[in-house]
Design a protein around this motif. Structure first.
Motif, short mmCIF file in Angstrom:
data_model
loop_
_atom_site.label_atom_id
_atom_site.label_comp_id
_atom_site.label_asym_id
_atom_site.label_seq_id
_atom_site.Cartn_x
_atom_site.Cartn_y
_atom_site.Cartn_z
N CYS A 1 50.21 -76.07 -19.78
CA CYS A 1 51.26 -75.65 -18.85
C CYS A 1 51.92 -76.86 -18.19
CB CYS A 1 50.68 -74.73 -17.78
SG CYS A 1 51.89 -74.22 -16.54
N PRO A 2 53.25 -77.01 -18.32
CA PRO A 2 53.93 -78.16 -17.73
C PRO A 2 54.07 -78.09 -16.21
CG PRO A 2 55.54 -76.68 -18.72
CD PRO A 2 54.18 -76.15 -19.09
N ARG A 3 53.85 -76.90 -15.64
CA ARG A 3 54.01 -76.73 -14.20
C ARG A 3 52.80 -77.20 -13.40
NH1 ARG A 3 58.03 -73.25 -12.46
NH2 ARG A 3 59.07 -72.00 -14.06
N CYS A 4 51.64 -77.23 -14.05
CA CYS A 4 50.38 -77.34 -13.31
C CYS A 4 49.68 -78.68 -13.50
CB CYS A 4 49.45 -76.21 -13.74
SG CYS A 4 50.08 -74.56 -13.29
N PRO A 5 48.79 -79.03 -12.56
CA PRO A 5 48.00 -80.26 -12.70
C PRO A 5 47.11 -80.19 -13.94
CG PRO A 5 47.14 -78.92 -10.91
CD PRO A 5 48.46 -78.32 -11.30
N ALA A 6 46.73 -81.35 -14.44
CA ALA A 6 46.03 -81.44 -15.73
C ALA A 6 44.74 -80.64 -15.78
CB ALA A 6 45.75 -82.90 -16.05
N ASN A 7 44.08 -80.47 -14.65
CA ASN A 7 42.75 -79.85 -14.64
C ASN A 7 42.74 -78.34 -14.43
OD1 ASN A 7 43.55 -80.67 -11.83
ND2 ASN A 7 41.78 -79.40 -11.36
N MET A 8 43.89 -77.76 -14.05
CA MET A 8 43.86 -76.32 -13.76
C MET A 8 45.24 -75.69 -13.79
SD MET A 8 42.40 -74.26 -10.40
CE MET A 8 40.69 -74.41 -10.92
N CYS A 9 45.34 -74.62 -14.60
CA CYS A 9 46.52 -73.75 -14.56
C CYS A 9 46.02 -72.38 -14.10
CB CYS A 9 47.18 -73.62 -15.93
SG CYS A 9 48.51 -72.39 -15.97
N PHE B 1 25.57 -82.15 -7.17
CA PHE B 1 25.10 -83.42 -6.64
C PHE B 1 24.12 -84.03 -7.63
CE2 PHE B 1 26.72 -81.15 -3.06
CZ PHE B 1 27.28 -82.14 -2.25
N ASP B 2 24.32 -85.32 -7.94
CA ASP B 2 23.45 -85.95 -8.92
C ASP B 2 22.16 -86.47 -8.26
OD1 ASP B 2 24.06 -88.34 -7.63
OD2 ASP B 2 25.38 -89.09 -9.22
N LYS B 3 21.35 -87.17 -9.02
CA LYS B 3 20.06 -87.65 -8.52
C LYS B 3 20.19 -88.63 -7.36
CE LYS B 3 17.66 -86.99 -12.93
NZ LYS B 3 16.93 -87.65 -14.05
N ARG B 4 21.34 -89.29 -7.30
CA ARG B 4 21.58 -90.23 -6.19
C ARG B 4 22.00 -89.50 -4.92
NH1 ARG B 4 26.31 -93.59 -8.67
NH2 ARG B 4 26.87 -91.43 -9.14
N GLY B 5 22.35 -88.23 -5.07
CA GLY B 5 22.90 -87.49 -3.94
C GLY B 5 24.41 -87.57 -3.88
N TYR B 6 25.05 -88.13 -4.93
CA TYR B 6 26.51 -88.24 -4.96
C TYR B 6 27.12 -86.89 -5.35
CZ TYR B 6 26.67 -93.38 -4.67
OH TYR B 6 26.58 -94.68 -4.26
N PHE B 7 28.26 -86.58 -4.73
CA PHE B 7 28.99 -85.35 -5.01
C PHE B 7 29.80 -85.57 -6.29
CE2 PHE B 7 31.99 -82.03 -2.83
CZ PHE B 7 31.59 -81.09 -3.75
N ILE B 8 29.50 -84.79 -7.33
CA ILE B 8 30.15 -84.93 -8.63
C ILE B 8 31.12 -83.78 -8.84
CG2 ILE B 8 29.81 -85.15 -11.12
CD1 ILE B 8 28.64 -87.45 -9.44
N LEU B 9 32.37 -84.12 -9.14
CA LEU B 9 33.42 -83.13 -9.37
C LEU B 9 33.90 -83.23 -10.81
CD1 LEU B 9 35.46 -81.05 -8.06
CD2 LEU B 9 36.97 -83.02 -7.70
N ARG B 10 34.17 -82.07 -11.44
CA ARG B 10 34.68 -82.05 -12.80
C ARG B 10 35.92 -81.17 -12.87
NH1 ARG B 10 29.32 -81.46 -12.91
NH2 ARG B 10 29.40 -79.21 -13.25
N PRO B 11 36.76 -81.37 -13.87
CA PRO B 11 37.94 -80.51 -14.03
C PRO B 11 37.53 -79.11 -14.47
CG PRO B 11 37.75 -82.00 -15.89
CD PRO B 11 36.70 -82.43 -14.89
N TYR B 12 38.34 -78.11 -14.13
CA TYR B 12 38.00 -76.74 -14.51
C TYR B 12 38.18 -76.51 -16.00
CZ TYR B 12 37.79 -71.72 -14.84
OH TYR B 12 37.43 -70.46 -15.22
#
Length: 268
Positions: free
Chosen positions: A168-176, A152-163
């Motif tokens: 891998c062509p089978r998997c989403p861009a952020n996680m195999c 959570f940033d200083k504003r209290g917003y929930f911040i998400l980042r890729p892993y």
């Protein structure tokens, strides 16, 4: 389809041609989170924290297949704009119910911690997973949790980042998950850990990819009728023998518990 542990025996440790003193078997148990440990998709569940409990169509339309992490970043920003704070997210994550039989499975694993090393690999987020597992009283069972970093940033917003990033062509861009699993196994091997068998519990299409890295002595537990199960069935039909792991579909985690109990009974 191979049945639970059919044709699979546990080997005693050999030393200089003789059977060494029996050691407790060491298994690696891998869990998914959404619709596996908990009975909902937590990314859908958090919308209950919104004042109107749903997203506007303008946000929904931004979703692109394979880029769900980016989409959820926009969702969380919108929720922050609507005044949703950390306590609101926490309350929702703590209220998501476990899947049927999961509490009983965790009770069994609590008593058998010497036999199982347990990790979690999820495309959800670290904050939500930790809130849920701590509320259920099972957080200490997990040696490691792999998920998308969140804070959570200083504003209290929930911040998400890729892993991470991967090819891998089978998997989403952020996680195999297969990349995560194979790297974990290599790391543990360097540390001297040797797992006799892997057990993978999941439900989604992104759980199919890591299960392809498993051997014939390993066991995949796909939730019955969910994408992971359907993809396994499709491969077994189109490419017989290609899928290596034994397959044990489940509706209740009690079925998983029964199979793990059988594995312990077969130890030498």
């Amino acid at each position: 389809m191979k049945r639970c542990f059919e044709g699979v025996g546990l080997r005693c440790l050999l030393k200089n041609g003789n059977v060494a003193a029996a050691q407790p078997p060491k298994y690696l148990l891998i869990f998914d989170f959404d619709e596996t440990i908990v009975n909902e998709n937590s990314d859908d569940s958090v919308l209950r924290a919104l004042p109107g409990k749903q997203l506007p169509e303008s946000i929904r339309k931004t979703y692109r297949e394979g880029f769900y992490n980016e989409y959820m970043q926009r969702v969380f920003k919108y929720m922050g704009d609507q005044g949703v704070k950390m306590a609101d997210f926490k309350a929702v994550y703590e209220s998501i119910p476990l899947t049927p039989g999961m509490r009983d499975l965790f009770q069994f694993l609590t008593k058998q911690q010497g036999h199982f090393e347990i990790i979690l690999i999820s495309d959800a987020n670290t904050f939500g997973i930790e809130c849920s597992l701590k509320a259920a009283g099972v957080y200490p069972l997990f040696r490691k949790i792999f998920s998308n970093p969140s804070s959570f940033d200083k504003r209290g917003y929930f911040i998400l980042r890729p892993y991470h990033s991967h090819n891998c062509p089978r998997c989403p861009a952020n996680m195999c998950k297969r990349k995560i699993l194979t790297e974990y196994l290599a790391e543990r091997a360097q540390e001297g850990a040797r797992f006799e068998r892997l057990f993978y519990v999941g439900d989604g299409a992104n759980d199919f990819c890591p299960s392809l890295a498993m051997k014939s002595t390993d066991v995949a537990f796909p939730r019955r009728g969910y994408p992971m199960h359907r993809l396994i069935l499709e491969m077994e039909k189109s490419q017989p023998g290609k899928y290596q792991a034994a397959v044990v579909p489940w509706d209740s985690a009690l079925e998983i518990c029964t199979c793990l109990q059988e594995a312990l009974k077969k130890k030498c």
